[in-house]
Design an enzyme around this catalytic site. Structure first.
Site, PDB file in Angstrom:
ATOM      1  N   ASP A 203       0.988  -1.275  -0.037  1.00  0.00           N
ATOM      2  CA  ASP A 203       0.021   0.177   0.110  1.00  0.00           C
ATOM      3  C   ASP A 203       0.853   1.295  -0.005  1.00  0.00           C
ATOM      4  OD1 ASP A 203      -2.409   1.392   0.098  1.00  0.00           O
ATOM      5  OD2 ASP A 203      -2.105   1.634   2.311  1.00  0.00           O
ATOM      6  N   SER A 228      -6.909   5.504   0.019  1.00  0.00           N
ATOM      7  CA  SER A 228      -6.929   4.131  -0.562  1.00  0.00           C
ATOM      8  C   SER A 228      -8.661   3.722  -0.513  1.00  0.00           C
ATOM      9  CB  SER A 228      -6.115   3.003   0.095  1.00  0.00           C
ATOM     10  OG  SER A 228      -4.915   3.101  -0.204  1.00  0.00           O
ATOM     11  N   GLN A 278      -5.344  -1.980  -7.036  1.00  0.00           N
ATOM     12  CA  GLN A 278      -5.768  -0.916  -5.969  1.00  0.00           C
ATOM     13  C   GLN A 278      -6.449   0.206  -6.595  1.00  0.00           C
ATOM     14  OE1 GLN A 278      -3.379   2.005  -3.591  1.00  0.00           O
ATOM     15  NE2 GLN A 278      -3.946   0.538  -1.941  1.00  0.00           N
TER      16      GLN A 278
END
Length: 287
Positions: A203, A228, A278
């Protein structure tokens, strides 16, 4: 072991409250909310601790629902969805202040033989030839921001192949980014631990390629507001997070205040270990 890495491992060592309920500590990264990679890794730890030891994680799908409070503990409740002969499925909800902040579904599998092929690893320079974060960040960012980013990434040796977004503001280029990473110290042989640490790191940089396409530097220079939204990973082959991994990232699309990043993670000897996708909020602040 590196002190920063030990601190991260302690963060991932959840307290078991009940059979399927766990509690994790929280800490801020470089923004006043819980780092998304932390809550994803902790949720996967919770799921993995309810699964037989002979089954390893092969995929996860997650949604970031609310910003996490770095000053409060996070409670993880595991739902044992299914225990089959080959696959085990778990659902995890992370809660703070009585509200869900994160949701994860993960699947685990017993090892079996099968068809085998992969996309070839792209070319990349050796990681030893690249600057460490501690070397690169102070050259490109104001000291107070560089110091916070170095501290936040101290458990991981992360090295950019090309200039990151915050070092190439105003210079749009191909929406692609590569970084090498490994933990700053050796880890135990527990496969779940290596998968959770890769989830933590995944991430950190995945949306960089979105910014590169537009010459934006991100939060570090204040020209983009982001967070995110959802995250998915597929674990294809065994790997170690304490050995060099190449994170090859690209962005196929940005639209409607959102940007999409997709990536492949390879071991140093060219094995495709992980695929990652993502989507995140990517907004340009209004004047």
């Amino acid at each position: 072991m590196d002190q920063a890495l030990q601190s991260l491992l302690d963060l991932l060592d959840l307290e078991r409250i009940e059979r399927d309920i766990f509690r994790g500590r929280s800490r801020s990264a470089v923004v006043p909310r819980v780092f998304g990679g932390q809550v994803a890794a902790q949720a996967l730890v919770a799921a993995g601790r309810t699964v037989p030891a002979d089954r390893t994680a092969h995929s996860l799908h997650a949604y970031f629902l609310r910003p996490g409070d770095p000053g409060a503990a996070i409670v993880y409740t595991v739902d044992r969805i299914r225990d089959g002969r080959s696959f085990t499925t778990r659902r995890v909800v992370a809660v703070q202040h009585g509200q869900p902040v994160f949701h994860l579904s993960a699947s685990f599998q017993t090892y079996e033989e099968g068809l085998d092929h992969q996309t070839a690893m792209p070319p990349a320079p050796d990681p030893e030839t690249l600057l460490t974060a501690a070397e690169a960040l102070p050259r490109r960012l104001p000291p107070h921001i560089a110091e916070r980013m170095v501290q936040a990434r101290a458990a991981v040796d992360l090295r950019y192949v090309d200039a990151p977004p915050w070092a190439s503001v105003g210079e749009p280029r191909e929406p692609r980014s590569q970084v090498w990473f490994r933990t700053n110290g050796k880890l135990a042989d527990d496969p779940l631990l290596h998968v959770c640490l890769a989830t933590y790191v995944s991430d950190m940089t995945l949306l960089d390629s979105v910014l590169l396409a537009h010459g934006r530097g991100g939060w570090a220079v204040g020209d983009v507001v982001g967070a995110s939204l959802d995250h998915a990973m597929w674990f294809h082959r065994p790997f170690r997070a304490d050995e060099w991994l190449l994170y090859d990232q690209e962005s196929p699309s940005a639209h409607g205040g959102r940007g999409l990043g997709q990536a492949r993670i390879y071991t140093r000897d060219g094995q495709l270990a992980i695929s990652v996708i993502q989507e995140g909020v990517v907004r340009v602040p209004r004047d």
